[in-house]
Design a protein around this motif. Structure first.
Motif, mmCIF file in Angstrom:
data_model
loop_
_atom_site.group_PDB
_atom_site.id
_atom_site.type_symbol
_atom_site.label_atom_id
_atom_site.label_comp_id
_atom_site.label_asym_id
_atom_site.label_seq_id
_atom_site.Cartn_x
_atom_site.Cartn_y
_atom_site.Cartn_z
ATOM 1 N N SER A 103 46.279 37.048 49.626
ATOM 2 C CA SER A 103 46.996 35.988 48.912
ATOM 3 C C SER A 103 46.069 34.801 48.741
ATOM 4 N N LEU A 104 46.052 34.265 47.544
ATOM 5 C CA LEU A 104 45.193 33.127 47.248
ATOM 6 C C LEU A 104 45.958 31.823 47.458
ATOM 7 N N PRO A 105 45.276 30.774 47.902
ATOM 8 C CA PRO A 105 45.946 29.473 48.015
ATOM 9 C C PRO A 105 46.356 28.971 46.633
ATOM 10 N N LYS A 106 47.359 28.124 46.601
ATOM 11 C CA LYS A 106 47.855 27.627 45.312
ATOM 12 C C LYS A 106 46.817 26.799 44.566
ATOM 13 N N ASN A 107 45.905 26.176 45.293
ATOM 14 C CA ASN A 107 44.902 25.331 44.628
ATOM 15 C C ASN A 107 43.597 26.079 44.342
ATOM 16 N N THR A 108 43.674 27.406 44.179
ATOM 17 C CA THR A 108 42.494 28.212 43.843
ATOM 18 C C THR A 108 42.074 27.978 42.398
ATOM 19 N N ASP A 109 40.782 27.803 42.198
ATOM 20 C CA ASP A 109 40.234 27.703 40.846
ATOM 21 C C ASP A 109 39.913 29.140 40.405
ATOM 22 N N VAL A 110 40.907 29.823 39.869
ATOM 23 C CA VAL A 110 40.815 31.253 39.556
ATOM 24 C C VAL A 110 39.660 31.563 38.610
ATOM 25 N N ASP A 111 39.408 30.697 37.652
ATOM 26 C CA ASP A 111 38.347 30.951 36.676
ATOM 27 C C ASP A 111 36.941 30.835 37.265
ATOM 28 N N ALA A 112 36.826 30.255 38.450
ATOM 29 C CA ALA A 112 35.503 30.057 39.048
ATOM 30 C C ALA A 112 35.202 31.044 40.185
ATOM 31 N N ILE A 113 36.094 31.989 40.447
ATOM 32 C CA ILE A 113 35.848 32.977 41.497
ATOM 33 C C ILE A 113 34.627 33.808 41.111
ATOM 34 N N SER A 114 33.727 34.024 42.073
ATOM 35 C CA SER A 114 32.526 34.826 41.799
ATOM 36 C C SER A 114 32.372 35.916 42.856
ATOM 37 N N VAL A 115 31.738 37.018 42.442
ATOM 38 C CA VAL A 115 31.547 38.170 43.319
ATOM 39 C C VAL A 115 30.116 38.651 43.162
ATOM 40 N N GLN A 116 29.476 38.915 44.291
ATOM 41 C CA GLN A 116 28.139 39.514 44.235
ATOM 42 C C GLN A 116 27.988 40.490 45.395
ATOM 43 N N ALA A 117 27.148 41.496 45.186
ATOM 44 C CA ALA A 117 26.876 42.499 46.218
ATOM 45 C C ALA A 117 25.423 42.361 46.652
ATOM 46 N N VAL A 118 25.235 42.268 47.980
ATOM 47 C CA VAL A 118 23.896 42.139 48.538
ATOM 48 C C VAL A 118 23.776 43.069 49.742
ATOM 49 N N HIS A 119 22.939 44.096 49.640
ATOM 50 C CA HIS A 119 22.657 45.016 50.758
ATOM 51 C C HIS A 119 23.916 45.598 51.395
ATOM 52 N N GLY A 120 24.837 46.091 50.593
ATOM 53 C CA GLY A 120 26.032 46.734 51.117
ATOM 54 C C GLY A 120 27.122 45.777 51.571
ATOM 55 N N VAL A 121 26.964 44.513 51.233
ATOM 56 C CA VAL A 121 27.965 43.504 51.593
ATOM 57 C C VAL A 121 28.426 42.818 50.311
ATOM 58 N N LEU A 122 29.739 42.802 50.108
ATOM 59 C CA LEU A 122 30.323 42.136 48.942
ATOM 60 C C LEU A 122 30.668 40.709 49.358
ATOM 61 N N GLU A 123 30.206 39.753 48.583
ATOM 62 C CA GLU A 123 30.473 38.349 48.870
ATOM 63 C C GLU A 123 31.344 37.771 47.758
ATOM 64 N N VAL A 124 32.540 37.334 48.121
ATOM 65 C CA VAL A 124 33.478 36.767 47.154
ATOM 66 C C VAL A 124 33.631 35.284 47.465
ATOM 67 N N THR A 125 33.355 34.450 46.483
ATOM 68 C CA THR A 125 33.515 33.005 46.636
ATOM 69 C C THR A 125 34.751 32.584 45.860
ATOM 70 N N ILE A 126 35.664 31.940 46.551
ATOM 71 C CA ILE A 126 36.929 31.509 45.948
ATOM 72 C C ILE A 126 36.985 29.982 46.001
ATOM 73 N N PRO A 127 36.519 29.319 44.939
ATOM 74 C CA PRO A 127 36.522 27.852 44.928
ATOM 75 C C PRO A 127 37.940 27.283 44.887
ATOM 76 N N LEU A 128 38.085 26.149 45.502
ATOM 77 C CA LEU A 128 39.370 25.447 45.489
ATOM 78 C C LEU A 128 39.279 24.289 44.502
ATOM 79 N N GLU A 129 40.361 24.070 43.766
ATOM 80 C CA GLU A 129 40.389 22.950 42.826
ATOM 81 C C GLU A 129 40.469 21.658 43.620
#
Length: 140
Positions: A103-129
């Motif tokens: 579940s995402l917080p209500k103040n999530t900046d949905v359009d700015a969420i980014s995902v990258q994979a590095v050496h078998g690890v997925l990194e998801v950044t969920i910016p807050l407005e």
């Protein structure tokens, strides 16, 4: 003379293949469940949440990350490769399809969420407005 190590004699093998035969007889050949649940760490800063997802052996191109109705969904599959001509004796690593939902917080900046994979690890950044801040004049 008495054998001081009676249990050791059962491990005396005439060939390397006897070791695996003994292992099969002494314990059941086991398999991990057909579902896989990757480990996830969630860290928060003042400006964002960060999800770190362990996905060793998973092709990042086959991982689906979806944001819908205030939730972040991670889906994919960890394959179970056993080369042709080989026999699986034990599987302890989880394999199969996975799905994790957060579940995402209500103040999530949905359009700015980014995902990258590095050496078998997925990194998801969920910016807050940033909260809207406005100073209102006091009427007199």
């Amino acid at each position: 003379m008495a054998n001081l190590y009676p249990s050791f004699s059962r491990w005396a093998f005439s060939s390397p293949y006897d070791l695996f035969s003994q292992m099969e007889r002494s314990s059941k050949v086991s398999e991990a469940p057909r579902t896989y649940q990757p480990a996830v760490d969630i860290v928060q800063s003042d400006t964002a949440f960060y999800l770190t997802v362990d996905l060793p052996g998973v092709d990042p191109a086959k991982v689906e990350v979806e944001v819908a109705e205030g939730q972040l969904h991670l889906r994919g599959e960890r394959a179970e490769p056993v080369a042709e001509g080989r026999t699986l004796h034990r599987r302890e690593r989880g394999v199969g399809k996975f799905e994790r939902t957060f579940s995402l917080p209500k103040n999530t900046d949905v359009d700015a969420i980014s995902v990258q994979a590095v050496h078998g690890v997925l990194e998801v950044t969920i910016p807050l407005e940033k909260p809207a801040r406005r100073i209102l004049p006091v009427a007199t």
